[in-house]
Design a protein around this motif. Sequence first.
Motif, PDB file in Angstrom:
ATOM      1  N   GLY A 117      -3.341   9.980  -5.145  1.00  0.00           N
ATOM      2  CA  GLY A 117      -2.939   9.627  -3.787  1.00  0.00           C
ATOM      3  C   GLY A 117      -1.756   8.680  -3.722  1.00  0.00           C
ATOM      4  N   ALA A 118      -1.722   7.699  -4.620  1.00  0.00           N
ATOM      5  CA  ALA A 118      -0.805   6.575  -4.423  1.00  0.00           C
ATOM      6  C   ALA A 118       0.339   6.485  -5.427  1.00  0.00           C
ATOM      7  CB  ALA A 118      -1.587   5.269  -4.430  1.00  0.00           C
ATOM      8  N   ALA A 119       0.249   7.132  -6.597  1.00  0.00           N
ATOM      9  CA  ALA A 119       1.276   6.913  -7.625  1.00  0.00           C
ATOM     10  C   ALA A 119       2.612   7.549  -7.254  1.00  0.00           C
ATOM     11  CB  ALA A 119       0.804   7.426  -8.987  1.00  0.00           C
ATOM     12  N   GLY A 120       2.581   8.635  -6.473  1.00  0.00           N
ATOM     13  CA  GLY A 120       3.843   9.238  -6.023  1.00  0.00           C
ATOM     14  C   GLY A 120       4.702   8.242  -5.256  1.00  0.00           C
ATOM     15  N   GLY A 121       4.057   7.427  -4.420  1.00  0.00           N
ATOM     16  CA  GLY A 121       4.787   6.399  -3.667  1.00  0.00           C
ATOM     17  C   GLY A 121       5.366   5.316  -4.570  1.00  0.00           C
ATOM     18  N   VAL A 122       4.675   5.031  -5.676  1.00  0.00           N
ATOM     19  CA  VAL A 122       5.194   4.043  -6.621  1.00  0.00           C
ATOM     20  C   VAL A 122       6.446   4.591  -7.310  1.00  0.00           C
ATOM     21  CG1 VAL A 122       4.714   2.755  -8.744  1.00  0.00           C
ATOM     22  CG2 VAL A 122       2.943   2.985  -6.995  1.00  0.00           C
ATOM     23  N   ILE A 123       6.398   5.860  -7.734  1.00  0.00           N
ATOM     24  CA  ILE A 123       7.557   6.484  -8.383  1.00  0.00           C
ATOM     25  C   ILE A 123       8.733   6.534  -7.398  1.00  0.00           C
ATOM     26  CG2 ILE A 123       8.424   8.630  -9.401  1.00  0.00           C
ATOM     27  CD1 ILE A 123       5.518   9.132 -10.377  1.00  0.00           C
TER      28      ILE A 123
END
Lengths: 210, 210, 210
Positions: free
Chosen positions: C127-133
């Motif tokens: 859910g959230a790692a795409g936003g970190v990248i």
Amino acid sequence: MISFVQILDFIGTFAFAISGIRLASAKRFDWFGAYIVGLATAIGGGTLRDVMLNVTPVWMTDPIYLICTAFAMFFVIIFGKYLIHLNNTFFFFDSIGLALFTVVGFGKTIALGFPFWVAIIMGSITGAAGGVIRDVFINEIPLIFRKEIYAMACVIGGLAYWGCLQLGMEDYVSQIVGGMTVLIVRILAVKYQITLPILKGDPTNQQEKE
Amino acid sequence: MISFVQILDFIGTFAFAISGIRLASAKRFDWFGAYIVGLATAIGGGTLRDVMLNVTPVWMTDPIYLICTAFAMFFVIIFGKYLIHLNNTFFFFDSIGLALFTVVGFGKTIALGFPFWVAIIMGSITGAAGGVIRDVFINEIPLIFRKEIYAMACVIGGLAYWGCLQLGMEDYVSQIVGGMTVLIVRILAVKYQITLPILKGDPTNQQEKE
Amino acid sequence: MISFVQILDFIGTFAFAISGIRLASAKRFDWFGAYIVGLATAIGGGTLRDVMLNVTPVWMTDPIYLICTAFAMFFVIIFGKYLIHLNNTFFFFDSIGLALFTVVGFGKTIALGFPFWVAIIMGSITGAAGGVIRDVFINEIPLIFRKEIYAMACVIGGLAYWGCLQLGMEDYVSQIVGGMTVLIVRILAVKYQITLPILKGDPTNQQEKE
């Protein structure tokens, strides 16, 4: 012997997590963000290594790393303003972690049948890549690229480990020699402020030219 | 034929490593940091590709990439201040590397049985992702997202490669057409300063809103 | 049922890609760069999960994610200046994506035989790692480390999913409960501006000390 290594592993993970959490705190991250940065510092290097070695990342097989990072988190929350007085202790713990992680990464790579130079790189990645991921997360240039002997200690320790194996020494002796080499190189480098030279090859900003 | 491809691979790796080392030098990295940035530029794309393809990263099977990066390092240390006069040469070498890496990445992906659109992406990642990792390490916005036709040349070259295969051409002919396409697109784009349009979709800073 | 999940998947991917493309636009990326940032936001989390789970990244098996990101791109190009009026819609779509991606990541990890705490982390990464990248690519400190309840909603949803499984509920019921939990936590957190506390452990800039 197992339990002694586990204690060192816990100390190293704790120190790595503390380093990530403190830097996240200085950037005003929230509790969740600080935990993630601490965790990434502690397990990032081993995860990158395991993904390249094509084995299951070690944190997925044992919750100890998550728990240890949670302890580090509580520790920073409770003792935050006193931590600065513990800098020497953390430096020593961090160096123990660096030494242990290097030896574990080297040994695992050799055991999977890769040549020694891959093992030296994997040992260094295990020890130092977590700190690079930490610095990317807090949007700073990775510290190990500019300051102090850090990953170089892993490389030298890996060479010592390999040298011992070449000389026919027992595996556990080679591990101790390799780990102690990392520890000693790191401590001497900081004590005597030994640094690598800055690369002065090219003063122009090359962003202009691909 | 093998040895000619190996020479191109050496030239490309050398040029990619030089680009990383020069940028690291401009940021005052130490020797170790500069070497790592050079290495990551040279092998980062291929490593990311191989991890996603679930095969052993190619640098772990052959030390040539480490050695080639070491040569690039010595080259920058020795000839540092004269390098600016070689910019055209490095641009040409870099473009050769881009072309070769794209073709190698495309071919490897097809050989593993993936569809052509995965191969085009993997070819582009092989060619361009190393530069993205380099720019993350030096804490800059990746150059290829903002400037010049770079990764687009990989995409067009991959399409040409695939078109040739569809037309029933020999594999080595398709590789040469694909690689030459990358090289020509890249050189024409720089020569005639052809760039992609800036995306003007949304002038507000969206950091405020997830 | 299948087609309903596919619609949710399309909506979620679209919303994630839009978030990446808009931020890239605010940084004046070119079309190619914006597309790549959008794609990385949409598929980055799932790719990181699949690489660690040692399975083929899901985008390599179905071109829908590339196509969906292309739709998002055209949407931003055409409706750019009106997008600000759609912020509430995008927030809702983004939350649907977050909920679905979390449930998919959790379910896939459990199905591969990993323990529940690995599944919770993998759900959160999906859910959230795409936003970190995305935030690393645009050279900003990752938003989820500093602002709002975002990844915490994934963790709580994962716990709810696991709780349902422990209570012997059907798999699809557990998925719905898990997904609704993510959605509700996320929406309530934004509506009532519930945030995690800032970590105030350590005011000094620790960059000085490793």
